[in-house]
Design a protein around this motif. Structure first.
Motif, short mmCIF file in Angstrom:
data_model
loop_
_atom_site.label_atom_id
_atom_site.label_comp_id
_atom_site.label_asym_id
_atom_site.label_seq_id
_atom_site.Cartn_x
_atom_site.Cartn_y
_atom_site.Cartn_z
N TYR A 1 -19.86 31.50 -77.01
CA TYR A 1 -19.63 32.49 -78.07
C TYR A 1 -20.85 32.55 -78.99
O TYR A 1 -21.33 33.64 -79.34
CB TYR A 1 -18.38 32.13 -78.86
CG TYR A 1 -18.14 33.02 -80.05
CD1 TYR A 1 -17.57 34.28 -79.89
CD2 TYR A 1 -18.50 32.62 -81.33
CE1 TYR A 1 -17.36 35.11 -80.97
CE2 TYR A 1 -18.31 33.45 -82.42
CZ TYR A 1 -17.74 34.68 -82.24
OH TYR A 1 -17.55 35.51 -83.31
N ASP A 2 -21.36 31.39 -79.36
CA ASP A 2 -22.53 31.32 -80.25
C ASP A 2 -23.78 31.91 -79.59
O ASP A 2 -24.72 32.29 -80.28
CB ASP A 2 -22.80 29.89 -80.68
CG ASP A 2 -21.73 29.35 -81.62
OD1 ASP A 2 -20.99 30.15 -82.22
OD2 ASP A 2 -21.64 28.10 -81.75
N SER A 3 -23.80 31.99 -78.26
CA SER A 3 -24.97 32.53 -77.57
C SER A 3 -25.02 34.06 -77.64
O SER A 3 -26.03 34.66 -77.32
CB SER A 3 -24.98 32.08 -76.10
OG SER A 3 -24.04 32.82 -75.33
N GLY A 4 -23.90 34.69 -78.01
CA GLY A 4 -23.87 36.13 -78.16
C GLY A 4 -23.24 36.89 -77.01
O GLY A 4 -23.38 38.11 -76.93
N ARG B 1 -26.45 26.03 -67.80
CA ARG B 1 -25.62 27.24 -67.92
C ARG B 1 -25.88 27.93 -69.26
O ARG B 1 -25.97 29.15 -69.33
CB ARG B 1 -24.14 26.89 -67.79
CG ARG B 1 -23.73 26.51 -66.40
CD ARG B 1 -22.22 26.25 -66.35
NE ARG B 1 -21.89 25.53 -65.16
CZ ARG B 1 -21.41 24.29 -65.13
NH1 ARG B 1 -21.14 23.65 -66.24
NH2 ARG B 1 -21.17 23.70 -63.98
N LEU B 2 -25.94 27.12 -70.31
CA LEU B 2 -26.18 27.70 -71.64
C LEU B 2 -27.57 28.32 -71.73
O LEU B 2 -27.73 29.40 -72.29
CB LEU B 2 -26.00 26.63 -72.72
CG LEU B 2 -24.57 26.22 -73.00
CD1 LEU B 2 -24.54 25.02 -73.93
CD2 LEU B 2 -23.79 27.37 -73.60
N LEU B 3 -28.57 27.65 -71.19
CA LEU B 3 -29.93 28.19 -71.20
C LEU B 3 -29.98 29.51 -70.44
O LEU B 3 -30.56 30.50 -70.92
CB LEU B 3 -30.91 27.19 -70.59
CG LEU B 3 -32.35 27.68 -70.44
CD1 LEU B 3 -32.95 28.03 -71.80
CD2 LEU B 3 -33.19 26.62 -69.73
N LEU B 4 -29.36 29.55 -69.28
CA LEU B 4 -29.32 30.78 -68.49
C LEU B 4 -28.61 31.89 -69.25
O LEU B 4 -29.09 33.04 -69.32
CB LEU B 4 -28.63 30.51 -67.15
CG LEU B 4 -28.52 31.68 -66.20
CD1 LEU B 4 -29.89 32.21 -65.82
CD2 LEU B 4 -27.76 31.25 -64.95
N THR B 5 -27.48 31.56 -69.86
CA THR B 5 -26.71 32.57 -70.62
C THR B 5 -27.52 33.08 -71.80
O THR B 5 -27.60 34.30 -72.02
CB THR B 5 -25.38 31.96 -71.10
OG1 THR B 5 -24.64 31.49 -69.97
CG2 THR B 5 -24.56 32.98 -71.86
N ARG B 6 -28.13 32.18 -72.55
CA ARG B 6 -28.93 32.60 -73.71
C ARG B 6 -30.10 33.48 -73.27
O ARG B 6 -30.44 34.45 -73.96
CB ARG B 6 -29.43 31.37 -74.46
CG ARG B 6 -28.34 30.65 -75.20
CD ARG B 6 -28.88 29.43 -75.94
NE ARG B 6 -27.80 28.73 -76.59
CZ ARG B 6 -27.58 27.42 -76.48
NH1 ARG B 6 -28.39 26.66 -75.76
NH2 ARG B 6 -26.56 26.86 -77.10
N THR B 7 -30.71 33.13 -72.15
CA THR B 7 -31.84 33.92 -71.64
C THR B 7 -31.39 35.33 -71.27
O THR B 7 -32.05 36.31 -71.60
CB THR B 7 -32.47 33.21 -70.43
OG1 THR B 7 -32.93 31.91 -70.82
CG2 THR B 7 -33.64 34.01 -69.87
N VAL B 8 -30.25 35.44 -70.59
CA VAL B 8 -29.74 36.75 -70.19
C VAL B 8 -29.37 37.58 -71.42
O VAL B 8 -29.69 38.77 -71.51
CB VAL B 8 -28.54 36.61 -69.22
CG1 VAL B 8 -27.88 37.95 -68.97
CG2 VAL B 8 -28.99 35.97 -67.92
N VAL B 9 -28.71 36.96 -72.40
CA VAL B 9 -28.35 37.67 -73.64
C VAL B 9 -29.61 38.18 -74.33
O VAL B 9 -29.69 39.34 -74.74
CB VAL B 9 -27.53 36.75 -74.58
CG1 VAL B 9 -27.40 37.37 -75.97
CG2 VAL B 9 -26.16 36.48 -73.99
N LYS B 10 -30.61 37.32 -74.41
CA LYS B 10 -31.86 37.70 -75.08
C LYS B 10 -32.55 38.84 -74.32
O LYS B 10 -32.99 39.82 -74.92
CB LYS B 10 -32.79 36.50 -75.17
CG LYS B 10 -34.09 36.77 -75.87
CD LYS B 10 -34.93 35.52 -75.96
CE LYS B 10 -36.27 35.82 -76.61
NZ LYS B 10 -37.13 34.63 -76.66
#
Length: 75
Positions: A49-52, A11-20
């Motif tokens: 939150y830290d993922s942006g 989930r975190l990887l997916l979220t970070r990827t979408v934010v990026k």
């Protein structure tokens, strides 16, 4: 749907990827509650939150168990 099939790390990887990939062009919102354990949710929401992300969705029905009083969420 699928979000329940993913691990927390996925989930975190997916979220970070979408934010990026969004590059700030659109706000990214992610779901932050997948457990009825408060500290587990708090820890995961901090990582989101830290993922942006711009906001975190809380699924309130997951925050308490069936045997807890309904007014627990009111306090």
């Amino acid at each position: 749907g699928e979000m329940y099939q993913l691990s927390g790390q996925e989930r975190l990887l997916l979220t970070r990827t979408v934010v990026k990939q969004s590059r700030g062009r659109v706000p990214v919102v992610a779901t932050g509650t997948f457990s009825n354990h408060l500290q587990t949710n708090v820890d995961f929401i901090k990582k989101l939150y830290d993922s942006g992300v711009a906001a975190v969705i809380l699924i309130s029905g997951i925050l308490v168990t069936n045997d807890e009083p309904e007014d627990l969420l009111k306090s």
